[in-house]
Scaffold this active site. Structure first.
Site, PDB file in Angstrom:
ATOM      1  N   ASP A 140       0.514 -18.897  38.349  1.00 23.25           N
ATOM      2  CA  ASP A 140      -0.897 -18.882  37.803  1.00 23.25           C
ATOM      3  C   ASP A 140      -1.732 -19.890  38.510  1.00 23.25           C
ATOM      4  O   ASP A 140      -1.343 -21.118  38.550  1.00 23.25           O
ATOM      5  CB  ASP A 140      -0.603 -19.222  36.376  1.00 23.25           C
ATOM      6  CG  ASP A 140      -0.027 -18.074  35.519  1.00 23.25           C
ATOM      7  OD1 ASP A 140      -0.175 -17.214  35.870  1.00 23.25           O
ATOM      8  OD2 ASP A 140       0.700 -18.316  34.842  1.00 23.25           O
ATOM      9  N   LEU A 141      -2.595 -19.687  39.399  1.00 24.93           N
ATOM     10  CA  LEU A 141      -3.268 -20.643  40.291  1.00 24.93           C
ATOM     11  C   LEU A 141      -3.963 -21.672  39.426  1.00 24.93           C
ATOM     12  O   LEU A 141      -4.443 -21.555  38.370  1.00 24.93           O
ATOM     13  CB  LEU A 141      -4.306 -19.548  41.009  1.00 24.93           C
ATOM     14  CG  LEU A 141      -5.009 -20.525  41.717  1.00 24.93           C
ATOM     15  CD1 LEU A 141      -4.434 -20.917  43.144  1.00 24.93           C
ATOM     16  CD2 LEU A 141      -6.569 -19.790  42.254  1.00 24.93           C
ATOM     17  N   ASP A 142      -3.442 -22.856  39.883  1.00 24.86           N
ATOM     18  CA  ASP A 142      -3.920 -24.042  39.288  1.00 24.86           C
ATOM     19  C   ASP A 142      -3.559 -24.223  37.902  1.00 24.86           C
ATOM     20  O   ASP A 142      -4.459 -25.139  37.156  1.00 24.86           O
ATOM     21  CB  ASP A 142      -5.490 -24.449  39.593  1.00 24.86           C
ATOM     22  CG  ASP A 142      -5.771 -24.446  41.158  1.00 24.86           C
ATOM     23  OD1 ASP A 142      -4.963 -24.887  41.776  1.00 24.86           O
ATOM     24  OD2 ASP A 142      -6.834 -24.129  41.531  1.00 24.86           O
ATOM     25  N   GLU A 143      -2.736 -23.562  37.590  1.00 23.86           N
ATOM     26  CA  GLU A 143      -2.333 -23.924  35.938  1.00 23.86           C
ATOM     27  C   GLU A 143      -0.845 -24.194  35.809  1.00 23.86           C
ATOM     28  O   GLU A 143      -0.260 -24.245  34.512  1.00 23.86           O
ATOM     29  CB  GLU A 143      -2.616 -22.539  35.172  1.00 23.86           C
ATOM     30  CG  GLU A 143      -4.235 -21.953  35.192  1.00 23.86           C
ATOM     31  CD  GLU A 143      -4.325 -20.852  34.357  1.00 23.86           C
ATOM     32  OE1 GLU A 143      -3.710 -20.479  33.643  1.00 23.86           O
ATOM     33  OE2 GLU A 143      -5.552 -20.351  34.631  1.00 23.86           O
TER      34      GLU A 143
END
Length: 291
Positions: A233-236
């Protein structure tokens, strides 16, 4: 004066997490007593309402005492009884680290300087970049530089080459020091819990190119950065560290970006240090950080 490191023997760091129940601290302490260990620092945290327990113990074993393998066998008995997830490390061992960068070099430069001056407790095994820009910088530190170009047509081949470098260098930690390529879910899964990313704190408000120009146009009053573990999950991913500084209307977009670079470098350095000192324990989508 206190005892020297040699006088107090080898030092180790034990980290663990498990369902919370009575007797955990007693069991860990008993294990340490059985091996004539001396506790140098101990921290613990009980998570409610999930009833999950986290602990970090920094201890020493006298000269001639148990080594890592014997201690691991002893811990395994305790761990099995309490269903623990645990790690045991020699405190003096440096985490082999691979740094990845694109064309913004402030975080790379900061990490390399801290490493060279002894304030970053890692062993830098190399630098990876999708551009050749920082080859000379890596060479000035006598660090291997791996140029792996990334194109839409050859992205899979580039990631395969990246994994070969990770495996070949024996890197236990991969730091994305403003590496501006999205990694596949397969790569993220392979390095889960050992890849750290840094980005500005404007997400999700100001995405894409020139976020500081967007922030300037909106009159932001805080500039910050976030360091987190990488997940698909990108940047999460689970956040390790964040910080902010105040800014005002007098700063141009370029000055805002300069302030942001300073915060990014500091936040990333702290996150890498805490990971390398085994102070960060994963707690689902969150982290427990023992300072």
């Amino acid at each position: 004066m206190g005892p020297t490191n040699a006088a107090r023997g080898r030092e180790y760091v034990l980290t663990l997490s498990c369902p919370d129940k009575p007797g955990i601290v007693y069991a860990v302490s008993s294990f340490l007593v059985q091996h004539s260990a001396n506790i140098l620092a101990s921290q613990q945290y009980g998570e409610s309402p999930d009833s999950w327990f986290f602990m970090r113990v920094h201890f020493s074993v006298p000269p001639g005492g148990a080594g890592l393998a014997e201690l691991e066998r002893g811990v395994s008995w305790v761990a099995e009884a309490f269903h623990m997830t645990w790690q045991l490390h020699e405190a003096a061992a440096r985490v082999r680290t691979l740094i990845m960068v694109s064309r913004l070099g402030h975080c790379l430069n900061d990490l390399l300087f801290r490493w060279k001056t002894g304030s970053l407790p890692v062993d830098v095994a190399g630098v990876v970049s999708n551009h050749p820009d920082f080859g000379e910088l890596a060479a000035s530190y006598r660090i291997p530089f791996h140029h792996i170009p990334v194109t839409p047509q050859a992205k899979a081949a580039a990631e395969s080459q990246l994994l070969e470098v990770i495996d070949g260098t024996g890197a236990d930690l991969i730091v994305l020091a403003r590496y501006m390529q999205i990694l596949s879910g397969e790569v993220c899964k392979r390095v889960e819990g050992r890849m750290i990313n840094i980005h500005h704190s404007f997400l999700p408000s100001f995405k894409g190119a020139k976020p500081y120009h967007q922030a300037h146009a909106r009159g932001v009053k805080l500039v910050g950065a976030t360091a987190h573990y990488v997940t698909p999950d990108l940047d999460e991913g689970p956040i390790i560290e964040q910080d902010v500084i105040r800014v005002d209307h007098t700063l141009s977009p370029e000055r805002l970006a300069e302030a942001g670079r300073d915060v990014e470098a500091q936040v990333l350095a702290r996150a890498v240090t805490w990971h390398a000192e085994h102070r960060v324990l994963l707690n689902g989508d969150r982290t427990v950080v023992f300072h």
